[in-house]
Design a protein around this motif. Structure first.
Motif, PDB file in Angstrom:
ATOM      1  N   LYS A 204      17.462  12.792  -4.649  1.00  0.00           N
ATOM      2  CA  LYS A 204      17.817  11.397  -4.923  1.00  0.00           C
ATOM      3  C   LYS A 204      19.276  11.256  -4.508  1.00  0.00           C
ATOM      4  CE  LYS A 204      17.936   7.747  -8.305  1.00  0.00           C
ATOM      5  NZ  LYS A 204      17.606   7.294  -9.650  1.00  0.00           N
ATOM      6  N   ALA A 205      19.519  10.432  -3.491  1.00  0.00           N
ATOM      7  CA  ALA A 205      20.886  10.202  -3.005  1.00  0.00           C
ATOM      8  C   ALA A 205      21.318   8.814  -3.456  1.00  0.00           C
ATOM      9  CB  ALA A 205      20.933  10.307  -1.483  1.00  0.00           C
ATOM     10  N   ARG A 206      22.528   8.727  -3.980  1.00  0.00           N
ATOM     11  CA  ARG A 206      23.058   7.437  -4.441  1.00  0.00           C
ATOM     12  C   ARG A 206      24.398   7.209  -3.756  1.00  0.00           C
ATOM     13  NH1 ARG A 206      22.444   7.776  -9.883  1.00  0.00           N
ATOM     14  NH2 ARG A 206      20.699   6.356  -9.846  1.00  0.00           N
ATOM     15  N   HIS A 207      24.551   6.005  -3.214  1.00  0.00           N
ATOM     16  CA  HIS A 207      25.810   5.604  -2.583  1.00  0.00           C
ATOM     17  C   HIS A 207      26.469   4.601  -3.523  1.00  0.00           C
ATOM     18  CE1 HIS A 207      28.774   4.950   0.351  1.00  0.00           C
ATOM     19  NE2 HIS A 207      28.202   4.010   1.072  1.00  0.00           N
ATOM     20  N   ILE A 208      27.685   4.906  -3.946  1.00  0.00           N
ATOM     21  CA  ILE A 208      28.397   4.058  -4.907  1.00  0.00           C
ATOM     22  C   ILE A 208      29.714   3.611  -4.275  1.00  0.00           C
ATOM     23  CG2 ILE A 208      29.405   3.937  -7.220  1.00  0.00           C
ATOM     24  CD1 ILE A 208      27.552   6.575  -7.690  1.00  0.00           C
ATOM     25  N   ILE A 209      29.903   2.308  -4.196  1.00  0.00           N
ATOM     26  CA  ILE A 209      31.158   1.755  -3.692  1.00  0.00           C
ATOM     27  C   ILE A 209      31.872   1.112  -4.877  1.00  0.00           C
ATOM     28  CG2 ILE A 209      32.244   0.101  -2.123  1.00  0.00           C
ATOM     29  CD1 ILE A 209      29.706   0.311  -0.362  1.00  0.00           C
ATOM     30  N   ALA A 210      33.056   1.613  -5.192  1.00  0.00           N
ATOM     31  CA  ALA A 210      33.869   1.026  -6.262  1.00  0.00           C
ATOM     32  C   ALA A 210      35.046   0.333  -5.588  1.00  0.00           C
ATOM     33  CB  ALA A 210      34.364   2.107  -7.219  1.00  0.00           C
TER      34      ALA A 210
ATOM     35  N   MET B 111      37.090  -3.194 -11.764  1.00  0.00           N
ATOM     36  CA  MET B 111      36.430  -2.582 -10.616  1.00  0.00           C
ATOM     37  C   MET B 111      35.031  -3.160 -10.442  1.00  0.00           C
ATOM     38  SD  MET B 111      37.731  -0.333  -8.597  1.00  0.00           S
ATOM     39  CE  MET B 111      39.026   0.835  -8.447  1.00  0.00           C
ATOM     40  N   THR B 112      34.693  -3.478  -9.214  1.00  0.00           N
ATOM     41  CA  THR B 112      33.347  -3.911  -8.880  1.00  0.00           C
ATOM     42  C   THR B 112      32.590  -2.675  -8.391  1.00  0.00           C
ATOM     43  OG1 THR B 112      34.157  -6.083  -8.222  1.00  0.00           O
ATOM     44  CG2 THR B 112      32.011  -5.439  -7.382  1.00  0.00           C
ATOM     45  N   ILE B 113      31.448  -2.403  -8.988  1.00  0.00           N
ATOM     46  CA  ILE B 113      30.651  -1.238  -8.617  1.00  0.00           C
ATOM     47  C   ILE B 113      29.393  -1.717  -7.897  1.00  0.00           C
ATOM     48  CG2 ILE B 113      29.432   0.819  -9.449  1.00  0.00           C
ATOM     49  CD1 ILE B 113      32.425   0.904 -10.056  1.00  0.00           C
ATOM     50  N   ILE B 114      29.187  -1.196  -6.709  1.00  0.00           N
ATOM     51  CA  ILE B 114      28.021  -1.536  -5.902  1.00  0.00           C
ATOM     52  C   ILE B 114      27.269  -0.239  -5.643  1.00  0.00           C
ATOM     53  CG2 ILE B 114      27.324  -2.321  -3.613  1.00  0.00           C
ATOM     54  CD1 ILE B 114      29.978  -4.149  -3.961  1.00  0.00           C
ATOM     55  N   GLU B 115      25.964  -0.235  -5.933  1.00  0.00           N
ATOM     56  CA  GLU B 115      25.187   0.988  -5.805  1.00  0.00           C
ATOM     57  C   GLU B 115      23.922   0.774  -5.004  1.00  0.00           C
ATOM     58  OE1 GLU B 115      24.205   3.623  -9.102  1.00  0.00           O
ATOM     59  OE2 GLU B 115      25.727   2.600 -10.288  1.00  0.00           O
ATOM     60  N   SER B 116      23.503   1.833  -4.345  1.00  0.00           N
ATOM     61  CA  SER B 116      22.221   1.851  -3.664  1.00  0.00           C
ATOM     62  C   SER B 116      21.713   3.281  -3.712  1.00  0.00           C
ATOM     63  CB  SER B 116      22.378   1.391  -2.218  1.00  0.00           C
ATOM     64  OG  SER B 116      21.115   1.310  -1.594  1.00  0.00           O
ATOM     65  N   ALA B 117      20.432   3.454  -4.025  1.00  0.00           N
ATOM     66  CA  ALA B 117      19.866   4.803  -4.141  1.00  0.00           C
ATOM     67  C   ALA B 117      18.620   4.918  -3.281  1.00  0.00           C
ATOM     68  CB  ALA B 117      19.540   5.109  -5.596  1.00  0.00           C
ATOM     69  N   VAL B 118      18.312   6.149  -2.888  1.00  0.00           N
ATOM     70  CA  VAL B 118      17.145   6.405  -2.044  1.00  0.00           C
ATOM     71  C   VAL B 118      16.625   7.815  -2.334  1.00  0.00           C
ATOM     72  CG1 VAL B 118      18.470   7.315  -0.077  1.00  0.00           C
ATOM     73  CG2 VAL B 118      16.310   6.137   0.342  1.00  0.00           C
ATOM     74  N   GLU B 119      15.323   8.006  -2.153  1.00  0.00           N
ATOM     75  CA  GLU B 119      14.714   9.331  -2.289  1.00  0.00           C
ATOM     76  C   GLU B 119      14.468   9.881  -0.880  1.00  0.00           C
ATOM     77  OE1 GLU B 119      13.083  10.805  -5.331  1.00  0.00           O
ATOM     78  OE2 GLU B 119      14.144   9.349  -6.565  1.00  0.00           O
ATOM     79  N   ILE B 120      14.839  11.140  -0.678  1.00  0.00           N
ATOM     80  CA  ILE B 120      14.695  11.776   0.632  1.00  0.00           C
ATOM     81  C   ILE B 120      13.921  13.079   0.449  1.00  0.00           C
ATOM     82  CG2 ILE B 120      15.961  12.809   2.561  1.00  0.00           C
ATOM     83  CD1 ILE B 120      18.256  10.820   1.677  1.00  0.00           C
ATOM     84  N   ASN B 121      12.953  13.319   1.332  1.00  0.00           N
ATOM     85  CA  ASN B 121      12.117  14.518   1.217  1.00  0.00           C
ATOM     86  C   ASN B 121      12.772  15.734   1.857  1.00  0.00           C
ATOM     87  OD1 ASN B 121      10.042  13.180  -0.166  1.00  0.00           O
ATOM     88  ND2 ASN B 121       9.228  12.405   1.765  1.00  0.00           N
ATOM     89  N   LYS B 122      13.995  15.998   1.454  1.00  0.00           N
ATOM     90  CA  LYS B 122      14.733  17.181   1.908  1.00  0.00           C
ATOM     91  C   LYS B 122      15.448  17.757   0.689  1.00  0.00           C
ATOM     92  CE  LYS B 122      14.866  16.871   6.633  1.00  0.00           C
ATOM     93  NZ  LYS B 122      13.708  17.344   7.271  1.00  0.00           N
TER      94      LYS B 122
END
Length: 132
Positions: free
Chosen positions: A95-101, A1-12
């Motif tokens: 902290k929101a993280r988007h993970i594509i496997a 599996m190839t794991i691709i991640e991106s994370a961001v901080e949101i003030n909510k």
């Protein structure tokens, strides 16, 4: 599996970010310009990626205020799982993280991992813009 991640901080708070992400109708706002023919309900979405493929996905798993997982409902070019996780960042934000496997063979990995990383990064940045 190839794991691709991106994370961001949101003030909510986590519950607001989760509520937004848990409705697939909101995901159209997170998509790049090369996505068209979008149609969605709260639980699923169908769209076309320009010069690539038509995709239909549905939310397969929800853990309230923690994570959401979406999987293809029709045959996709490769097996893929799209996951969003949300957690409190300790400052009242999220902290929101988007993970594509993705199950990519060597050739597909060379072709698709760059665009998939761009997609993940685009979606996390758009989430920050939309929710501010």
């Amino acid at each position: 599996m190839t794991i691709i991640e991106s994370a961001v901080e949101i003030n909510k708070p986590v519950n607001e970010v989760y509520a937004f992400l848990s409705n697939m109708n909101n995901h159209q706002q997170l998509m790049p310009e090369n996505i068209y023919n979008w149609s969605s309900t709260e639980d699923d979405a169908q769209f076309t990626i320009q010069n690539m493929a038509k995709l239909a996905i549905k939310i397969s798993n929800r853990v309230e205020n923690k994570e959401l997982t979406a999987i293809p409902t029709e045959k996709a070019p490769f097996d893929v799982e799209l996951k969003w996780t949300v957690e409190d960042n300790g400052n009242g934000g999220t902290k929101a993280r988007h993970i594509i496997a993705a199950d990519l063979n060597m050739m597909m990995k060379m072709l698709a991992s760059g665009p998939l990383q761009k997609l993940a990064d685009h979606q996390t940045q758009k989430l920050k813009e939309v929710l501010g």
